[in-house]
Design an enzyme around this catalytic site. Sequence first.
Site, PDB file in Angstrom:
ATOM      1  N   GLU B  49     -12.232  -6.351 -33.845  1.00  0.00           N
ATOM      2  CA  GLU B  49     -11.533  -5.106 -33.518  1.00  0.00           C
ATOM      3  C   GLU B  49     -11.196  -5.161 -32.044  1.00  0.00           C
ATOM      4  O   GLU B  49     -12.088  -5.219 -31.200  1.00  0.00           O
ATOM      5  CB  GLU B  49     -12.451  -3.903 -33.770  1.00  0.00           C
ATOM      6  CG  GLU B  49     -12.155  -3.148 -35.039  1.00  0.00           C
ATOM      7  CD  GLU B  49     -12.930  -1.841 -35.099  1.00  0.00           C
ATOM      8  OE1 GLU B  49     -13.065  -1.162 -34.062  1.00  0.00           O
ATOM      9  OE2 GLU B  49     -13.419  -1.519 -36.188  1.00  0.00           O
ATOM     10  N   ASP B  60     -13.589   8.480 -27.850  1.00  0.00           N
ATOM     11  CA  ASP B  60     -14.514   7.473 -27.353  1.00  0.00           C
ATOM     12  C   ASP B  60     -15.439   8.036 -26.297  1.00  0.00           C
ATOM     13  O   ASP B  60     -15.106   9.007 -25.615  1.00  0.00           O
ATOM     14  CB  ASP B  60     -13.725   6.293 -26.769  1.00  0.00           C
ATOM     15  CG  ASP B  60     -13.100   5.448 -27.855  1.00  0.00           C
ATOM     16  OD1 ASP B  60     -13.862   4.902 -28.671  1.00  0.00           O
ATOM     17  OD2 ASP B  60     -11.864   5.365 -27.905  1.00  0.00           O
ATOM     18  N   TYR B 174     -13.770   2.749 -42.625  1.00  0.00           N
ATOM     19  CA  TYR B 174     -14.681   2.699 -41.477  1.00  0.00           C
ATOM     20  C   TYR B 174     -15.463   4.007 -41.449  1.00  0.00           C
ATOM     21  O   TYR B 174     -14.921   5.052 -41.136  1.00  0.00           O
ATOM     22  CB  TYR B 174     -13.842   2.508 -40.216  1.00  0.00           C
ATOM     23  CG  TYR B 174     -14.606   2.330 -38.924  1.00  0.00           C
ATOM     24  CD1 TYR B 174     -15.960   2.644 -38.790  1.00  0.00           C
ATOM     25  CD2 TYR B 174     -13.955   1.831 -37.804  1.00  0.00           C
ATOM     26  CE1 TYR B 174     -16.620   2.469 -37.593  1.00  0.00           C
ATOM     27  CE2 TYR B 174     -14.611   1.665 -36.592  1.00  0.00           C
ATOM     28  CZ  TYR B 174     -15.949   1.994 -36.501  1.00  0.00           C
ATOM     29  OH  TYR B 174     -16.599   1.833 -35.306  1.00  0.00           O
TER      30      TYR B 174
END
Lengths: 403, 266
Positions: B49, B60, B174
């Site tokens: 990734e 994030d 995911y």
Amino acid sequence: MPTIRDFQSWPDAQGRFGDFGGQYVAETLMAPLAELTEAYLRLRDDPEFLAELDRDLTHYVGRPSPIYHAERLSKHVGGARILLKREDLNHTGAHKINNTIGQALVAKRMGKPRIIAETGAGQHGVASATVAARFGLKCVVYMGAVDIERQKINVYRMKLLGADVVPVTSGSKTLKDALNEAMRDWVTNVADTFYIIGTVAGPHPYPMMVRDFNAVVGREARAQMLQQYGRLPDVLTACVGGGSNAIGLFHAFLNDSDVRMVGAEAAGEGISTGHHAASLAAGRPGVLHGNRTYVLCDDNGQITETHSVSAGLDYPGVGPEHAFLKDAGRAEYVGVTDDEALEAFHLLARTEGILAALESSHAVAQAMKLARELPKDGIVLCNLSGRGDKDVHTIAAREGVQV
Amino acid sequence: MSRIDRRFAALKAAGRTGLIPFVTAGDPSPAHNLALMHALVDAGADLIELGVPFSDPMADGPVIQHASERAIAKGVGLGDVLAWVATFRERDKDTPVILMGYLNPIEIHGFQRFANEAVAAGVDGVLVVDCPLEESATLAPLRAVGLQQILLAAPTTAPARMAKLCEAAAGFLYYVSFAGITGAGRLSTQDIAARVADIRAHAKSPVAVGFGVKDAQSAKAIAGFADAVVIGSALVERLDGAITAQDIAVRVGEFLGPIRTALDAR
């Protein structure tokens, strides 16, 4: 874009204003946003909720705010009459409280004991800390370290009101970084936390909800115009950072096709210098902070640092409804420089005895330009969105005065 | 069959758990990004990734945001990332590469242009963090050229919505094991195990678990019930400050080695 007949019916069910708006967020935020959307759609039609909101707007905020004919300013400018919608007279000194009172009531109804907020100039932070105290909610405000330096008085004000002010040191250390940080807090603490966004940006339902709570400005102004002047204004103007006070004024007039609308963005040192925050006038469509809108970014798609003398306009995006109104041709957006805003600030102070916020001074500068273009019996209605006490130190420093 | 699908089929056939390291493209060093990618494979990565730096990475944590800031300060953009993948492909034709990032850089690059260039470079999938299923029409040009759109699922995802994600999943789903930002600390293995078991029973694609995995122990715990483990912040943190290609390779080996061993020891 197809011809739009009803400008007041947006957004659609997906939270889109034409090509703009939407919910461009990580999966973790989809559930909290769905919960909020559902709760808000229920409350916006709940007579009990609306009555409670009305009571607080009247007895706590001090609504309705007057429209004031700035006669000496108008005369000085020489042109149409300039009327000011006096949002600076609200409790806490700006329009921001219209929204925070509304969202705090939503938080209360949703059973969330903790509210968080991001702030640029500090006005939204103060308005959030205020309503948190008013409703007995815990309050955490995220603020860029640069803005904390620029707005010390507001930081102290928030602390006096019992809020925790958390400095944000990432990125450009301004509003957009504070927004990122608040979003992270919300994702992490969503079970007990309500995120009060201060402007008409962010993911759906925020642009709609914040607009609805600020729309009281335009509803009042429209009724006041008809009652006191027997007509609608020729043109409305308001400053646009995220755009909450502007959409608040514009919304009630959107279907009055004879009423022109002009948003004043921060042109900073001039749009050609690159040091500005004029997302609509100089940006391009992109995605930032959960919605598609006009953004200021470079060719790699990186959001660029903005400049404005007023912290509250220092934002590289803009509410998606403004992007929509621009592309539909319903509203115009123009840049007003730092210098023009400061000139308007001084002129308003001396001719009318009103210290306007630096943000609102952009609108005053634009109102003066518009008034010059219109005949004497014309009317420019300008949203004086906040008072300038908070900016006194900034102005003094800029002009080399020791306070 | 796509490169991602082939890789997961091979893992399943071998009874192995996939290892998917995340690194921010251009960090710690744009000059050694290629060396970093090969080092990841040498240390046991099954998929890579590659984070596309973005100025406002809302989902994030600080570690990855700072890595993004460092890369942006060195001038790294989407064009560089695509060029690095193309060069990586000259030597490695098998390891799937997924670009992970945010919508704005792709939109500004141009969706169609990005789609064409990404496929030409040998990119296999995209994980656009701020583009949930509801907004995925935006990415139609990418899917049309064969790029697989990796979707996220979260502990907060409601059952009806999870069913939609399971149906729409391509490449792999995911699962974000913690309802927070990347690099966050808390992780209850039992909770994740139960949710992932349920998702695996319904998803059309394999399930990778990430967010909060930081060492061999936490990776191994997840390996018991996931098809693959994603490791991001802890690796990015470990790489911070590495200057030479050799230093990067050593740190990657020291960090991923024990994790690979732990995953294979099951």
